[in-house]
Design a protein around this motif. Structure first.
Motif, mmCIF file in Angstrom:
data_model
loop_
_atom_site.group_PDB
_atom_site.id
_atom_site.type_symbol
_atom_site.label_atom_id
_atom_site.label_comp_id
_atom_site.label_asym_id
_atom_site.label_seq_id
_atom_site.Cartn_x
_atom_site.Cartn_y
_atom_site.Cartn_z
ATOM 1 N N ASP A 49 11.567 -4.705 8.218
ATOM 2 C CA ASP A 49 10.302 -5.420 8.028
ATOM 3 C C ASP A 49 9.085 -4.531 8.245
ATOM 4 O OD1 ASP A 49 11.317 -5.422 10.616
ATOM 5 O OD2 ASP A 49 10.409 -7.316 11.194
ATOM 6 N N GLY A 50 9.240 -3.230 8.003
ATOM 7 C CA GLY A 50 8.091 -2.341 7.873
ATOM 8 C C GLY A 50 7.423 -1.940 9.180
ATOM 9 N N THR A 51 6.225 -1.340 9.031
ATOM 10 C CA THR A 51 5.497 -0.731 10.148
ATOM 11 C C THR A 51 5.304 -1.679 11.328
ATOM 12 O OG1 THR A 51 4.294 0.571 8.533
ATOM 13 C CG2 THR A 51 3.339 0.451 10.716
ATOM 14 N N VAL B 136 0.848 -1.193 0.000
ATOM 15 C CA VAL B 136 0.000 0.000 0.000
ATOM 16 C C VAL B 136 0.881 1.240 0.000
ATOM 17 C CG1 VAL B 136 -1.776 1.281 1.231
ATOM 18 C CG2 VAL B 136 -1.785 -1.217 1.270
ATOM 19 N N CYS B 137 0.690 2.101 -1.003
ATOM 20 C CA CYS B 137 1.593 3.237 -1.180
ATOM 21 C C CYS B 137 0.961 4.187 -2.187
ATOM 22 C CB CYS B 137 2.939 2.716 -1.711
ATOM 23 S SG CYS B 137 4.260 3.940 -1.753
ATOM 24 N N GLY B 138 1.419 5.434 -2.220
ATOM 25 C CA GLY B 138 0.982 6.368 -3.253
ATOM 26 C C GLY B 138 1.797 6.209 -4.530
ATOM 27 N N HIS C 20 5.531 10.403 2.767
ATOM 28 C CA HIS C 20 6.501 9.739 1.891
ATOM 29 C C HIS C 20 7.623 9.106 2.718
ATOM 30 C CE1 HIS C 20 5.093 12.701 -1.392
ATOM 31 N NE2 HIS C 20 4.478 11.554 -1.519
ATOM 32 N N GLY C 21 8.079 7.929 2.280
ATOM 33 C CA GLY C 21 9.118 7.270 3.067
ATOM 34 C C GLY C 21 10.106 6.452 2.255
ATOM 35 N N ILE C 22 9.876 6.324 0.929
ATOM 36 C CA ILE C 22 10.766 5.463 0.136
ATOM 37 C C ILE C 22 12.187 6.040 0.118
ATOM 38 C CG2 ILE C 22 11.213 4.540 -2.174
ATOM 39 C CD1 ILE C 22 8.157 4.541 -2.614
HETATM 40 C C1 LIG Z 1 -1.117 4.795 1.984
HETATM 41 C C2 LIG Z 1 0.366 5.021 1.885
HETATM 42 C C3 LIG Z 1 0.857 5.823 0.874
HETATM 43 C C4 LIG Z 1 2.236 6.040 0.771
HETATM 44 N N1 LIG Z 1 2.707 6.748 -0.283
HETATM 45 C C5 LIG Z 1 4.027 6.932 -0.441
HETATM 46 C C6 LIG Z 1 4.533 7.559 -1.599
HETATM 47 O O1 LIG Z 1 3.790 7.908 -2.514
HETATM 48 N N2 LIG Z 1 5.880 7.753 -1.694
HETATM 49 C C7 LIG Z 1 6.736 7.362 -0.705
HETATM 50 O O2 LIG Z 1 7.939 7.618 -0.803
HETATM 51 N N3 LIG Z 1 6.277 6.704 0.386
HETATM 52 C C8 LIG Z 1 4.954 6.458 0.532
HETATM 53 N N4 LIG Z 1 4.492 5.755 1.605
HETATM 54 C C9 LIG Z 1 5.452 5.262 2.595
HETATM 55 C C10 LIG Z 1 6.204 4.047 2.017
HETATM 56 O O3 LIG Z 1 5.280 3.080 1.570
HETATM 57 C C11 LIG Z 1 7.105 3.439 3.083
HETATM 58 O O4 LIG Z 1 7.830 4.459 3.730
HETATM 59 C C12 LIG Z 1 8.070 2.431 2.455
HETATM 60 O O5 LIG Z 1 7.352 1.342 1.934
HETATM 61 C C13 LIG Z 1 9.065 1.942 3.508
HETATM 62 O O6 LIG Z 1 9.826 0.891 2.978
HETATM 63 P P1 LIG Z 1 10.369 -0.272 3.941
HETATM 64 O O7 LIG Z 1 11.256 -1.092 3.098
HETATM 65 O O8 LIG Z 1 10.877 0.310 5.198
HETATM 66 O O9 LIG Z 1 9.064 -1.100 4.382
HETATM 67 P P2 LIG Z 1 8.027 -1.917 3.501
HETATM 68 O O10 LIG Z 1 7.893 -1.333 2.160
HETATM 69 O O11 LIG Z 1 6.805 -2.049 4.340
HETATM 70 O O12 LIG Z 1 8.702 -3.348 3.315
HETATM 71 C C14 LIG Z 1 8.769 -4.258 4.371
HETATM 72 C C15 LIG Z 1 9.042 -5.636 3.792
HETATM 73 O O13 LIG Z 1 9.258 -6.535 4.868
HETATM 74 C C16 LIG Z 1 8.522 -7.722 4.636
HETATM 75 N N5 LIG Z 1 8.242 -8.305 5.949
HETATM 76 C C17 LIG Z 1 7.377 -7.857 6.886
HETATM 77 N N6 LIG Z 1 7.401 -8.650 7.968
HETATM 78 C C18 LIG Z 1 8.312 -9.618 7.708
HETATM 79 C C19 LIG Z 1 8.786 -10.739 8.447
HETATM 80 N N7 LIG Z 1 8.309 -11.018 9.673
HETATM 81 N N8 LIG Z 1 9.726 -11.533 7.889
HETATM 82 C C20 LIG Z 1 10.224 -11.258 6.646
HETATM 83 N N9 LIG Z 1 9.797 -10.218 5.895
HETATM 84 C C21 LIG Z 1 8.863 -9.404 6.428
HETATM 85 C C22 LIG Z 1 7.279 -7.257 3.899
HETATM 86 O O14 LIG Z 1 6.672 -8.321 3.178
HETATM 87 C C23 LIG Z 1 7.865 -6.181 2.990
HETATM 88 O O15 LIG Z 1 8.333 -6.722 1.789
HETATM 89 C C24 LIG Z 1 3.126 5.489 1.721
HETATM 90 C C25 LIG Z 1 2.625 4.668 2.735
HETATM 91 C C26 LIG Z 1 1.259 4.418 2.809
HETATM 92 C C27 LIG Z 1 0.751 3.496 3.890
#
Ligand SMILES: Cc1cc2nc3c(=O)[nH]c(=O)nc-3n(C[C@H](O)[C@H](O)[C@H](O)COP(=O)(O)OP(=O)(O)OC[C@H]3O[C@@H](n4cnc5c(N)ncnc54)[C@H](O)[C@@H]3O)c2cc1C
Length: 441
Positions: free
Chosen positions: A186-188, A66-68, A321-323
């Motif tokens: 592993d995200g939020t 889920v992302c923009g 934004h967080g990417i």
């Molecule tokens: C509605 C919404 C809109 C957004 N829009 C934007 C945007 O337009 N542009 C932008 O820059 N940011 C946006 N963001 C923020 C962005 O999505 C995040 O900041 C970004 O995805 C963070 O990347 P990450 O790798 O930290 O986490 P994630 O992308 O959440 O990746 C985490 C990974 O860990 C894996 N994982 C989880 N738990 C486990 C486990 N126990 N074992 C192994 N693997 C696991 C998941 O499957 C996933 O692949 C948005 C967020 C939301 C919710």
């Protein structure tokens, strides 16, 4: 961020770390948990630095997130520091040049994402289903071992052996992995963070956002993304981001979860606010998610553990934004982890890991602070109306506002004290004051 990592050749060998190369008890120098942007960036950087790295991912690619789908301008420099580029990973991305803002009272303001010289800095739009797989494959090409369908269940620190013990669910069974350093990407809802007392979701509700996102048919008439607010939705907005000439990423976000809106209530707001602009009957993939909101006080280091990306809460409080922060924190953590495992003794290892917290604070402090100020402006209906009204009649003001929203340049370059002062005066209903910034040509 230095781009010294670009000097390291790609390699597939096992550890180059002298004191680790002989260790037969560890499965890798570093295990990265989660192959989103943060994890893939960390794994790619570590592999390029010569470390043996495992990248565990709970799901199989391609998978949605889920992302923009917005890639801000600074994603280009973050990818360059990892040795790749938007041309390599997102050549087919849709391009957005600016923003149109509409408030509940019907006021409109718009403009391109211009810097102070009037140059437009575009956003690239690429669905995460595509982007995340390309990033993970890039990490593999750099030498990381990607293990899909490997879900971390639990992690513990074995103090006597100074090693992380990871219990991982794989297909129908379980496997145990050992590594001196792990990176929680592993995200939020990070299990790494929760297991080590660093949980991001332990924050109060006002420190995280809730959102719903879908894809729907939409013929975009301008290369701009749209933000729509109204008086009935407190501290939030709807968005329309074109992902192609005929389809858009649409959604609703509330950046302060204290109102505890349910998914049904968010969906009703979305229908009310976007129903006249979008054919919502064509919507697919409607999914809800939570975002942590960045805090400088968040702890991101524990024994043998570093947190990156959303697991560390590195999301812009204003835009969500967080990417870009995920990629940058992945690189910073990789550099600290590499120094840690190359250290001669464990005290130096701990110091190297702790240097990561100083590095991300230096990098993100101003952005997080100003993001929170702007979040307060956005959350105050009266102030927001005043700001948009002023942007509608003042090109200079509109230019600076759109530059800030679009990250046309680093915020410490684009933000002027006069602008903040004018924000304050707007909230008090005072007349215009001039800004030092000239309108784009
Ligand atoms: C509605 C919404 C809109 C957004 N829009 C934007 C945007 O337009 N542009 C932008 O820059 N940011 C946006 N963001 C923020 C962005 O999505 C995040 O900041 C970004 O995805 C963070 O990347 P990450 O790798 O930290 O986490 P994630 O992308 O959440 O990746 C985490 C990974 O860990 C894996 N994982 C989880 N738990 C486990 C486990 N126990 N074992 C192994 N693997 C696991 C998941 O499957 C996933 O692949 C948005 C967020 C939301 C919710």
């Amino acid at each position: 961020m230095g781009d010294s990592s670009a000097a390291f050749p790609l390699m597939r060998s096992r550890s180059r770390m002298p004191h680790l190369a002989s260790s037969s008890t560890w499965d890798a120098d570093v295990i990265v948990v989660g192959a989103g942007p943060a994890g893939s960036a960390a794994a790619a950087a570590l592999a390029r630095l010569g470390c043996h790295v495992l990248l565990l991912e709970a799901q199989r690619f391609p998978r949605d997130k889920v992302c923009g789908d917005v890639l801000l301008p600074e994603v280009a420099s973050a990818l360059a520091a990892l040795g790749t580029s938007l041309d390599e990973l997102a050549p087919d991305a849709h391009v957005v040049e600016g923003c149109n803002f509409t408030t509940g009272s019907g006021l409109h303001a718009g403009g391109n994402f211009c810097d102070r010289r009037g140059q437009t800095h575009v956003w690239r739009i690429l669905p995460r289903r595509i982007l995340d797989e390309r990033l993970a494959r890039y990490a593999e090409r750099c030498g990381a071992e990607l293990l899909e369908d490997h879900q971390l269940e639990r992690t513990e620190w074995d103090a006597s052996r100074r090693v992380n013990v990871l219990k991982v669910r794989q297909g129908g069974g379980h496997t145990t992995y050992l590594a001196p350093v792990i990176i929680g990407a592993d995200g939020t809802f990070s299990r790494v963070a929760a297991g080590r007392g660093l949980a991001a979701t332990a924050s109060p509700p006002r420190r995280y956002s809730v959102a719903l996102r879908a894809y729907a048919d939409h013929a975009s008439t301008t290369p701009r993304f749209e933000v729509i607010t109204d008086g009935l939705l407190k501290r939030g907005c709807c968005w329309i981001v074109p992902v192609s000439p005929h389809r858009a990423n649409v959604g609703i976000g509330v950046f302060d979860a204290r109102d505890r809106l349910t998914r049904g209530e968010l969906s009703q707001h979305l229908t009310r606010m976007l129903g006249s602009r979008i054919d919502l009957s064509s919507a697919s993939d409607l999914t809800g998610w939570q975002l942590p909101s960045a805090s400088l006080r968040r702890r991101t280091v524990a024994d043998g553990v570093l947190l990156v990306g959303d697991a560390a809460g590195f999301v812009d409080p204003f835009t969500g934004h967080g990417i870009h922060n995920a990629l940058t924190s992945g690189l910073l953590a990789a550099q600290a982890a590499q120094r840690a495992i190359a250290s001669a003794d464990w005290r130096a290892t701990g110091a190297a890991l702790c240097s990561y917290e100083r590095a991300w604070r230096r990098r993100f402090a101003f952005d997080f602070w100003i993001g929170r100020v702007l979040q307060h402006v956005h959350g105050n209906q009266r102030l927001l109306e005043a700001v948009v009204a002023r942007a509608a009649r003042n090109d200079s003001w509109a230019g600076q506002l759109m530059g800030l929203i679009g990250h046309a340049e680093p915020r410490h370059h684009s933000l002027r004290l006069q602008f903040l002062w004018s924000l304050l005066r707007s909230s008090l209903g005072r007349p215009d004051v001039s800004t030092a910034w000239s309108p784009p040509a």
